[in-house]
Design a protein around this motif. Structure first.
Motif, mmCIF file in Angstrom:
data_model
loop_
_atom_site.group_PDB
_atom_site.id
_atom_site.type_symbol
_atom_site.label_atom_id
_atom_site.label_comp_id
_atom_site.label_asym_id
_atom_site.label_seq_id
_atom_site.Cartn_x
_atom_site.Cartn_y
_atom_site.Cartn_z
ATOM 1 N N THR A 76 39.637 33.624 26.554
ATOM 2 C CA THR A 76 39.072 32.452 26.289
ATOM 3 C C THR A 76 39.579 31.182 27.308
ATOM 4 O OG1 THR A 76 40.784 32.017 24.652
ATOM 5 C CG2 THR A 76 38.747 32.857 23.674
ATOM 6 N N ASN A 77 40.728 31.670 28.032
ATOM 7 C CA ASN A 77 41.007 30.747 28.750
ATOM 8 C C ASN A 77 40.968 31.072 30.072
ATOM 9 O OD1 ASN A 77 42.792 32.916 28.892
ATOM 10 N ND2 ASN A 77 44.752 31.626 29.053
ATOM 11 N N ALA A 78 40.135 32.316 30.532
ATOM 12 C CA ALA A 78 39.818 32.779 31.855
ATOM 13 C C ALA A 78 38.433 33.583 31.784
ATOM 14 C CB ALA A 78 41.039 33.545 32.367
ATOM 15 N N SER A 79 38.172 33.803 32.993
ATOM 16 C CA SER A 79 36.889 34.850 33.065
ATOM 17 C C SER A 79 37.030 35.979 31.973
ATOM 18 C CB SER A 79 36.491 35.138 34.330
ATOM 19 O OG SER A 79 36.445 34.052 35.240
ATOM 20 N N TRP A 80 35.807 36.253 31.297
ATOM 21 C CA TRP A 80 35.652 37.452 30.527
ATOM 22 C C TRP A 80 35.826 38.756 31.097
ATOM 23 C CZ3 TRP A 80 33.970 37.818 25.332
ATOM 24 C CH2 TRP A 80 33.370 38.822 24.751
ATOM 25 N N THR A 81 35.207 38.876 32.336
ATOM 26 C CA THR A 81 35.397 40.223 33.092
ATOM 27 C C THR A 81 36.539 40.383 33.587
ATOM 28 O OG1 THR A 81 33.323 39.663 33.839
ATOM 29 C CG2 THR A 81 34.028 41.586 34.793
ATOM 30 N N LEU A 82 37.828 39.644 33.639
ATOM 31 C CA LEU A 82 39.114 40.079 33.869
ATOM 32 C C LEU A 82 39.532 40.912 32.839
ATOM 33 C CD1 LEU A 82 40.442 36.737 35.243
ATOM 34 C CD2 LEU A 82 40.091 38.623 36.622
ATOM 35 N N LYS A 83 39.297 40.698 31.608
ATOM 36 C CA LYS A 83 39.813 41.421 30.687
ATOM 37 C C LYS A 83 38.819 42.720 30.331
ATOM 38 C CE LYS A 83 42.356 42.528 26.893
ATOM 39 N NZ LYS A 83 42.681 41.456 25.794
ATOM 40 N N ALA A 84 37.534 42.465 30.501
ATOM 41 C CA ALA A 84 36.786 43.852 30.398
ATOM 42 C C ALA A 84 37.086 44.715 31.440
ATOM 43 C CB ALA A 84 35.168 43.069 30.873
ATOM 44 N N ASP A 85 37.289 44.275 32.776
ATOM 45 C CA ASP A 85 37.838 45.299 33.615
ATOM 46 C C ASP A 85 38.980 46.091 33.121
ATOM 47 O OD1 ASP A 85 35.877 45.727 35.712
ATOM 48 O OD2 ASP A 85 36.684 43.968 36.902
ATOM 49 N N LEU A 86 39.880 45.320 32.741
ATOM 50 C CA LEU A 86 41.305 45.991 32.421
ATOM 51 C C LEU A 86 41.078 47.003 31.229
ATOM 52 C CD1 LEU A 86 44.095 42.821 32.493
ATOM 53 C CD2 LEU A 86 43.764 45.014 33.936
ATOM 54 N N VAL A 87 40.145 46.356 30.116
ATOM 55 C CA VAL A 87 39.975 47.332 29.135
ATOM 56 C C VAL A 87 39.313 48.948 29.552
ATOM 57 C CG1 VAL A 87 38.424 47.680 27.066
ATOM 58 C CG2 VAL A 87 39.603 45.448 27.434
ATOM 59 N N GLY A 88 38.252 48.710 30.331
ATOM 60 C CA GLY A 88 37.692 49.809 31.104
ATOM 61 C C GLY A 88 38.788 50.691 31.771
ATOM 62 N N LYS B 157 44.068 34.361 43.822
ATOM 63 C CA LYS B 157 44.221 32.879 44.002
ATOM 64 C C LYS B 157 43.784 32.370 42.742
ATOM 65 C CE LYS B 157 41.022 30.664 46.442
ATOM 66 N NZ LYS B 157 40.528 29.761 45.578
ATOM 67 N N ASN B 158 42.483 32.455 42.481
ATOM 68 C CA ASN B 158 42.041 31.622 41.327
ATOM 69 C C ASN B 158 42.694 32.073 39.951
ATOM 70 O OD1 ASN B 158 40.371 30.800 43.337
ATOM 71 N ND2 ASN B 158 38.332 31.902 42.589
ATOM 72 N N VAL B 159 42.987 33.498 40.046
ATOM 73 C CA VAL B 159 43.822 33.753 38.627
ATOM 74 C C VAL B 159 45.126 32.880 38.574
ATOM 75 C CG1 VAL B 159 45.196 35.520 37.408
ATOM 76 C CG2 VAL B 159 42.917 36.161 38.517
ATOM 77 N N VAL B 160 45.902 32.809 39.628
ATOM 78 C CA VAL B 160 47.200 31.945 39.515
ATOM 79 C C VAL B 160 46.898 30.612 39.460
ATOM 80 C CG1 VAL B 160 48.810 31.325 41.150
ATOM 81 C CG2 VAL B 160 48.408 33.597 41.284
ATOM 82 N N MET B 161 45.660 29.963 40.115
ATOM 83 C CA MET B 161 45.476 28.598 39.855
ATOM 84 C C MET B 161 45.176 28.176 38.392
ATOM 85 S SD MET B 161 43.577 27.728 43.303
ATOM 86 C CE MET B 161 42.949 26.176 42.855
ATOM 87 N N SER B 162 44.053 29.145 37.861
ATOM 88 C CA SER B 162 43.696 28.892 36.393
ATOM 89 C C SER B 162 44.840 29.282 35.330
ATOM 90 C CB SER B 162 42.576 29.851 36.185
ATOM 91 O OG SER B 162 42.900 31.284 36.242
ATOM 92 N N THR B 163 45.705 30.080 35.747
ATOM 93 C CA THR B 163 46.836 30.241 34.756
ATOM 94 C C THR B 163 47.970 29.189 34.998
ATOM 95 O OG1 THR B 163 46.694 32.782 35.222
ATOM 96 C CG2 THR B 163 48.870 31.690 34.360
ATOM 97 N N PHE B 164 48.145 28.731 36.251
ATOM 98 C CA PHE B 164 48.938 27.663 36.279
ATOM 99 C C PHE B 164 48.320 26.299 35.401
ATOM 100 C CE2 PHE B 164 49.894 23.538 38.558
ATOM 101 C CZ PHE B 164 51.154 23.357 38.196
ATOM 102 N N LEU B 165 47.310 26.130 35.569
ATOM 103 C CA LEU B 165 46.486 24.669 34.689
ATOM 104 C C LEU B 165 46.615 25.093 33.453
ATOM 105 C CD1 LEU B 165 44.825 22.528 34.586
ATOM 106 C CD2 LEU B 165 42.725 23.698 34.884
#
Length: 488
Positions: A386-398, A240-248
Motif C-alpha cells: 500500500t506504500n509502494a508499487s503493487w508489482t514489487l510485492k507480486a514479483d517477490l511472491v512469484g 533508485k526509486n525504491v530507496v527514494m519512496s522508502t525514505f519518504l
C-alpha cells in the motif's frame, strides 16, 4: 488445456501474468492454467477506462522485475500499461494457457489426494479443474462495481451519474459542467483529464488528500537507458526509486510534520497566489496514513491555475435536479456527476475455500508472510504494497512460490501449509491502512499477526531479504507427503 495441472492461477492481470512468467521460467515442464473471469488480459488496466486513467506509481517499480520498462514516461497511462502486460503474456506464450470467462466460485482441498478441486462458471456452465497448487492473483476488490454512497435525492438529478469503474463508452462531456466527487487517486486523475474538454470540472471532497507532483518522465532513467542499455538502466532506476519512496515513507512515519510542511510548500508554489491551500489541500491525517496521490507534472494544479478546474471542500446534503446541494447551502450545478468514491474490497474474488470438507472462515485465518493462509495447504495469494508499487510485492511472491515448489520437489513433499502454534502471536488487521475502502471491509479478510512471519510486510528491502533469500523450511511452514493407500 488439461483439467489437471501443477499450478492453477486465478486472474490474468498484472499479478497473474507475472506469476505465470516466474513459474514457466523456473520450471519449463510445469503445467499451469490461468482462469480469468473476464474476456481479456489486463485486470485493472483493462477494466478501468475513464479519461486519463494512469498508474499512481512509477513504471520502473510497477513494471516487472524481469521486463524493463523502456518508454519515456515513468508515470504511464492505462493503455500503455495494458499493452505492456499483454506483450509480456504473448512473448512468453502465457496467453495460450488462459481460460477466459471462467469465474472461480469454489476451491476444495483434499489432503487424501493432495489436490485442489476448483469449480468455476464458464458462460453459466460449471467447469471443474484440479491442481496441486492454487495461486490466487485476483486482487482485492470487486470487479463488478465500486463503492457509491447513498446520496439523498440522487434520483431527482436530471444529469448523468457515472462511477469510474463503469465508464460509459459513449459519454460526451464536451462543453459540460462536471462534478467529480472524491479526492483520491481516481479523482485527481479525472479532474485534469476531463478539464481538457469540459466547460468546467469541480472536485468535490469531504476532506483533503495529500497530493504530490512528480515529473511524468524520469530524466535519470531515460539518460541511463541511452548510456548503459535498458536492462542495467532499469535495475538502477528501480532501486533508485525504491530507496527514494522508502525514505519518504519512513520520514513520513517518523517525522510527519516535516513531510507535511514539505508537501504544503510544494502545493503553494503550484497554485494561484492567495489560494486557500489549508482548506483544500491540508489533510487532517499524517502523510501515509493513507496513500499519497501523485499527479504527473502537476496537471491537477495546472488545471486549477488556468481556471478549468476548482476544488470544493464540503459535504453533500442532498441532490437537486441540477446537482448536489452542500451542507453549506451552496449548490453545484452539473450536467455530469462522477462518483469517484472508491472501491469495494473482495477477498480472493469471492471464491469459497474448503479444506477437507470444512469451509474456511477467512477472518479466523492468519496470513503467513502476507501471501499464504494458516492451515490452508498449497495456497498462495498476492496482495501488493500500500506504500509502494503493487508489482514489487507480486514479483517477490512469484519468486517465493518458485523457491517453495523447488524445495518441495527436492525433498519429495506434496503438501506445504503454514501453522500458527504460538499462542503469544496476537491478531492485527491484515492491512494497517486508514483508507475508507480498507476500513469498510477489512474485517472480512484474513488477519495478520503481531510479529513475523504473520505480517504483511510493507518494506520491499526487508521482503527481498526474507522472501528471496530467507529459509523456506522455517519451522512455521509444515511439509508432508501424501499418504499412499495400500492396494487391496
Amino acid at each position: 488445456m488439461s483439467t489437471d495441472v501443477d499450478v492453477l492461477i486465478v486472474g490474468a492481470g498484472l499479478s497473474g501474468i507475472g506469476a505465470a512468467h516466474h513459474l514457466r521460467t523456473a520450471f519449463p515442464g510445469l503445467t499451469y492454467t490461468i482462469l480469468e473471469a473476464r474476456d481479456t488480459i489486463g485486470g485493472t488496466w483493462d477494466l478501468f477506462r475513464y479519461p486519463g486513467v494512469r498508474s499512481d506509481s512509477d513504471m520502473h517499480t510497477l513494471g516487472y522485475r524481469f521486463k524493463p520498462w523502456t518508454q519515456a514516461k515513468a508515470i504511464a497511462d492505462g493503455p500503455s500499461i495494458l499493452s505492456y502486460v499483454r506483450e509480456t503474456a504473448e512473448a512468453a506464450g502465457i496467453d495460450r494457457h488462459i481460460r477466459f470467462r471462467h469465474r472461480v466460485v469454489r476451491a476444495s482441498w483434499s489432503t487424501e489426494d493432495a489436490r485442489w478441486t476448483v469449480e468455476a462458471r464458464h458462460d453459466g456452465d460449471p467447469v471443474t479443474l484440479t491442481a496441486r497448487f492454487l495461486y490466487v492473483c485476483s486482487g482485492y476488490y470487486h470487479y463488478d462495481g465500486g463503492h457509491t454512497p447513498d446520496f439523498p435525492g440522487v434520483a431527482r438529478f436530471r444529469g448523468t451519474v457515472v462511477h469510474p469503474q463503469r465508464w460509459p463508452e459513449d459519454l460526451d462531456y464536451t462543453g459540460k459542467k462536471v462534478v467529480v466527487i472524491g479526492s483520491g487517486a481516481t479523482a485527481v486523475t479525472l479532474v485534469p483529464a476531463m478539464a481538457e474538454k469540459a466547460a468546467h470540472v469541480t472536485m468535490l471532497q469531504r476532506s483533503p488528500t495529500y497530493v504530490l507532483s512528480l515529473p511524468a518522465e524520469d530524466r535519470i532513467a531515460n539518460t541511463l537507458r541511452r548510456l548503459i542499455g535498458p536492462k542495467r538502466a532499469y535495475f538502477v532506476t528501480r532501486w533508485k526509486n525504491v530507496v527514494m519512496s522508502t525514505f519518504l515513507y519512513q520520514l513520513s512515519r517518523r517525522r510527519p510534520h516535516v513531510v507535511r510542511n514539505l508537501i504544503r510548500k510544494a502545493t503553494i508554489r503550484q497554485l494561484p497566489p492567495g489560494y486557500d491551500v489549508d482548506t483544500h489541500f491540508r489533510p487532517r491525517y499524517d502523510p501515509w496514513d493513507q496513500r499519497l496521490c501523485l499527479v504527473p507534472d502537476g496537471d491537477l494544479f495546472r488545471a486549477i491555475r488556468h481556471g478549468r478546474a476548482s476544488v470544493v471542500t464540503d459535504r453533500i446534503a442532498e441532490f437537486t435536479e441540477t446537482g448536489p446541494r452542500l451542507e453549506s447551502g451552496d449548490t453545484l450545478d452539473a450536467d455530469v456527476v462522477v462518483t469517484a468514491t472508491g472501491l469495494r474490497l473482495l477477498a480472493f474474488g469471492g471464491m469459497e475455500l474448503i479444506v477437507d470438507g470444512r469451509a474456511v472462515e477467512l477472518p479466523k485465518t492468519m496470513a503467513y508472510k502476507g501471501m499464504m493462509l494458516s492451515d490452508v495447504p498449497n495456497f498462495v495469494f498476492t496482495i501488493g504494497y500500500t506504500n509502494a508499487s503493487w508489482t514489487l510485492k507480486a514479483d517477490l511472491v512469484g519468486e517465493y512460490v518458485v523457491r517453495l515448489l523447488r524445495h518441495m520437489d527436492e525433498h519429495g513433499h506434496d503438501v506445504a501449509v503454514p501453522a500458527n502454534d504460538d499462542p503469544s502471536v496476537t491478531e492485527r488487521p491484515l492491512l494497517d491502512f486508514d483508507a475508507g475502502y480498507v476500513l469498510r471491509s477489512i474485517d472480512e479478510f484474513p488477519r495478520a499477526g503481531s510479529r513475523a512471519p504473520w505480517q504483511l510486510g510493507m518494506s520491499y528491502a526487508h521482503d527481498v531479504v526474507n522472501l528471496r533469500h530467507g529459509k523456506v523450511d522455517d519451522g512455521v511452514m509444515r511439509f508432508t507427503r501424501r499418504a499412499v493407500r495400500a492396494n487391496k
